[in-house]
Design an enzyme around this catalytic site. Sequence first.
Site, PDB file in Angstrom:
ATOM      1  N   HIS A   1      48.496  21.074 -13.155  1.00 55.39           N
ATOM      2  CA  HIS A   1      49.307  21.082 -11.934  1.00 55.39           C
ATOM      3  C   HIS A   1      50.050  22.411 -11.842  1.00 55.39           C
ATOM      4  O   HIS A   1      50.611  22.882 -12.833  1.00 55.39           O
ATOM      5  CB  HIS A   1      50.301  19.908 -12.012  1.00 55.39           C
ATOM      6  CG  HIS A   1      51.003  19.596 -10.726  1.00 55.39           C
ATOM      7  ND1 HIS A   1      50.375  19.550  -9.498  1.00 55.39           N
ATOM      8  CD2 HIS A   1      52.305  19.285 -10.469  1.00 55.39           C
ATOM      9  CE1 HIS A   1      51.257  19.222  -8.557  1.00 55.39           C
ATOM     10  NE2 HIS A   1      52.433  19.061  -9.120  1.00 55.39           N
TER      11      HIS A   1
ATOM     12  N   LYS B   1      51.606   8.102  -4.015  1.00 48.68           N
ATOM     13  CA  LYS B   1      52.804   7.695  -4.756  1.00 48.68           C
ATOM     14  C   LYS B   1      53.984   7.517  -3.792  1.00 48.68           C
ATOM     15  O   LYS B   1      53.931   8.006  -2.649  1.00 48.68           O
ATOM     16  CB  LYS B   1      53.133   8.767  -5.804  1.00 48.68           C
ATOM     17  CG  LYS B   1      53.439  10.142  -5.204  1.00 48.68           C
ATOM     18  CD  LYS B   1      53.534  11.220  -6.279  1.00 48.68           C
ATOM     19  CE  LYS B   1      53.775  12.592  -5.663  1.00 48.68           C
ATOM     20  NZ  LYS B   1      53.699  13.670  -6.662  1.00 48.68           N
TER      21      LYS B   1
ATOM     22  N   CYS C   1      76.679   5.848   8.307  1.00 56.18           N
ATOM     23  CA  CYS C   1      76.993   4.662   7.509  1.00 56.18           C
ATOM     24  C   CYS C   1      75.713   4.183   6.820  1.00 56.18           C
ATOM     25  O   CYS C   1      74.646   4.746   7.010  1.00 56.18           O
ATOM     26  CB  CYS C   1      77.538   3.552   8.399  1.00 56.18           C
ATOM     27  SG  CYS C   1      78.919   4.069   9.442  1.00 56.18           S
TER      28      CYS C   1
ATOM     29  N   TYR D   1      83.533   5.882   9.881  1.00 58.30           N
ATOM     30  CA  TYR D   1      84.456   5.944   8.740  1.00 58.30           C
ATOM     31  C   TYR D   1      85.211   7.266   8.668  1.00 58.30           C
ATOM     32  O   TYR D   1      84.611   8.331   8.825  1.00 58.30           O
ATOM     33  CB  TYR D   1      83.687   5.755   7.437  1.00 58.30           C
ATOM     34  CG  TYR D   1      83.139   4.366   7.250  1.00 58.30           C
ATOM     35  CD1 TYR D   1      83.949   3.235   7.369  1.00 58.30           C
ATOM     36  CD2 TYR D   1      81.795   4.186   6.920  1.00 58.30           C
ATOM     37  CE1 TYR D   1      83.427   1.972   7.175  1.00 58.30           C
ATOM     38  CE2 TYR D   1      81.269   2.917   6.722  1.00 58.30           C
ATOM     39  CZ  TYR D   1      82.096   1.805   6.852  1.00 58.30           C
ATOM     40  OH  TYR D   1      81.593   0.559   6.671  1.00 58.30           O
TER      41      TYR D   1
HETATM   42  C1  LIG Z   1      52.896  14.687  -5.960  1.00 58.20           C
HETATM   43  C2  LIG Z   1      51.794  15.354  -6.673  1.00 58.20           C
HETATM   44  C3  LIG Z   1      50.696  15.893  -5.959  1.00 58.20           C
HETATM   45  C4  LIG Z   1      50.677  15.999  -4.450  1.00 58.20           C
HETATM   46  O1  LIG Z   1      51.394  17.140  -4.059  1.00 58.20           O
HETATM   47  P1  LIG Z   1      51.457  17.602  -2.528  1.00 58.20           P
HETATM   48  O2  LIG Z   1      52.180  18.876  -2.570  1.00 58.20           O
HETATM   49  O3  LIG Z   1      52.196  16.541  -1.799  1.00 58.20           O
HETATM   50  O4  LIG Z   1      50.041  17.717  -2.072  1.00 58.20           O
HETATM   51  C5  LIG Z   1      49.622  16.356  -6.681  1.00 58.20           C
HETATM   52  N1  LIG Z   1      49.626  16.344  -8.032  1.00 58.20           N
HETATM   53  C6  LIG Z   1      50.669  15.870  -8.741  1.00 58.20           C
HETATM   54  C7  LIG Z   1      50.612  15.888 -10.222  1.00 58.20           C
HETATM   55  C8  LIG Z   1      51.789  15.386  -8.092  1.00 58.20           C
HETATM   56  O5  LIG Z   1      52.836  14.952  -8.806  1.00 58.20           O
END
Ligand SMILES: *Cc1c(COP(=O)(O)O)cnc(C)c1O
Length: 387
Positions: free
Chosen positions: A176, A49, A317, A270
């Site tokens: 997760h 991603k 900048c 700046y």
């Molecule tokens: C981004 C993400 C991962 C990867 O996580 P890392 O800590 O970069 O390995 C895995 N599962 C989900 C659902 C994520 O959003």
Amino acid sequence: MQVLTAPRPLAEVTSALNHWIEVDIDAMEANFRTLQGVVGASEVIPVVKANAYGHGAAGVLRILEGAGVYRVAVAWLSEALALREQGVRCQIVVLEHIFPAQAPDVVRFRIAVTAHSREVVDALGAEAVRQSSVANVHIKVDTGLHRFGLGVSDAMDLAEYARTVPGVFVQGLWTHMANADEVDDSFSDEQEAMFHSALRRLSWIPVVHAANSATLLRREGLRFNAVRTGIALYGIIPENTPDPGLQPVLSLKARVARVSVVEAGEGVSYGLAWRAPVDSLVALVPVGYADGWRRSLGNRGTVLIGGRRCRMVGRVCMDQFIVDITGLSVTEGDEVVLIGSQGNESQTAEEVAELTGTIAWETLAGLGSRVPRLYHRGGMVELVDGL
Ligand SMILES: *Cc1c(COP(=O)(O)O)cnc(C)c1O
């Protein structure tokens, strides 16, 4: 993206570039193999991603497909469709929310998606039947992160419903972790128990994945038969996590655009927010906050020039910033390392993240798209993207 049939040395390809990102193909392949070795028979699903955490999704996918990857994960359908447009053929799983109206693209481009409602499942099934195809669906159990997904009983109901819908194949079940890289990751025990309660009734689902990088490296019991790894693949070890021997993959570099004298009391950039305490020599570095080099690094960060650490002075900048090179011999065109190593010095993405009050994930994912990506093996460039 362009494949160089005859690889060319980095020094030659970058000789007239203001800034660029180098991706070390050998390091990325080695990390993929190392992680595969750690998880044994489980499938390593690279997470690509956010433009492969800033490494450039097209180039990274080419490396991973060459290394034999079977499946990758992204957050959004738009990312999956962009990968298909670039010719990526491996399986792609979308982890986050989709709308029923996206079903035609999901099926046409053979993307596996995470379904969270009967409406989505029905739309996918109807579209798959219409296109004489199959929609691969993953079900996400929210075990306590309270981000995307369904509670245990809703997840079980949806999975069993989806199983009966023509055109739909329930391919995956996942969750997760909330505290994967915290010192105390004991909450993972609770999440694991909750996930198991769903898994017991849904043991017919073939692909089961719960671990990100930190979890897969810390908790063998959460590897199941697939793991999703992002940051570790890119060579960065999450906090409180053992290092299985990963290598850094990305460098961010530039070439000095101007060397100038600033007399004592004169200011730079700046707001003239830095004034030279003595007669000084400064160098202009052509990378700015639009490239992900955060404005908060102004007057605080460092870069490497001629193997020496040089202090950033004045405000960053959009396209450039200034460093103090007083006492050094630097000329226009000299290489500047923002992330990576030069001589005996190095500056890691973690250090830059720390200075800006964030984590390496954000530092890498924030690297801008106008910086060309060069993919090399031992200094010989094989792929270029954005040139
Ligand atoms: C981004 C993400 C991962 C990867 O996580 P890392 O800590 O970069 O390995 C895995 N599962 C989900 C659902 C994520 O959003």
